[in-house]
Scaffold this motif. Structure first.
Motif: not given
Length: 220
Positions: A86-88, A130-131, A37-42, A53-56
């Motif tokens: 979220l790091s991705d 992570e980063l 179910e993860f979206p293909e785009t953020y 502000c980015c969000s997955p």
């Protein structure tokens, strides 16, 4: 987090899928069904004031349930798996090598003591690991304002966050880039006020990332 550490932690704290709460093996960040179910785009949005502000995820279905359990039902163990996703997203929209510090949206101290933790602080700390970006506290909440969802107009939301946040530990971040982490961006006023206060005091460049975003965040 390396796989060996995740394995030994899973022996003490069994891994659960953040999106459905089912048990998963230590090397997975979600169960197979939820991963589909993860979206293909953020999503890229803007907090009030024009701060990116980015969000997955959008705030719906299993992603909404993940935030609710993480935030209100003591699912602190979700933080590491959520931080990977979220790091991705952060790596897609920003250059991690250009980010000097990671921080978070603070809670009012009494409310944090009652809950036992600040989910955004946990998430920010794990994203820092992570980063490979230093984690620090640059904001504190000095006023226990009403929840933003109780405000019925844009003017009320704007006024409700005024004077709520103050800066700390900002002496050496002038000209640096600071990433602020929160669990969700809804109207954008809370995150925007945090950005505004920190930018004005520190003269740093402020960017943001959240787990979820409301579909209509930038429509009003």
């Amino acid at each position: 987090m390396n796989k060996i550490k995740r394995f030994f932690l899973s022996l003490i704290y069994p891994q659960r899928c953040p999106y459905c709460d089912r048990l998963i093996t230590y090397e997975k960040i979600a169960c197979d069904d939820c991963k589909k179910e993860f979206p293909e785009t953020y999503s890229m949005n803007y907090a009030k004031g024009g701060f990116p502000c980015c969000s997955p995820f959008f705030y719906k279905d299993g992603f909404r349930e993940a935030v609710i359990r993480f935030k209100f039902h003591n699912r602190r163990g979700y933080s590491q798996n959520l931080a990977v996703v979220l790091s991705d997203c952060i790596k897609k929209y920003y250059d991690p090598g250009a980010i000097d510090y990671i921080t978070y949206v603070p809670m009012f101290p009494l409310k944090q003591r009652m809950r036992g933790y600040n989910q955004s602080k946990l998430l920010a700390g794990d994203i820092g690991k992570e980063l490979g970006i230093p984690f620090n506290t640059f904001l504190k909440k000095v006023k226990d304002n009403e929840p933003q969802h109780t405000c019925t107009s844009k003017a009320q939301r704007r006024e409700n966050v005024k004077g709520v946040y103050k800066t700390v530990n900002t002496e050496n971040i002038k000209g640096k880039t600071v990433l602020i982490i929160d669990d969700i961006i809804t109207t954008g006023y809370t995150l925007g006020e945090c950005c505004r206060v920190l930018e004005r005091k520190s003269k740093a460049k402020i960017i943001c990332a959240t787990l979820c975003a409301k579909n209509d965040i930038n429509s009003g």
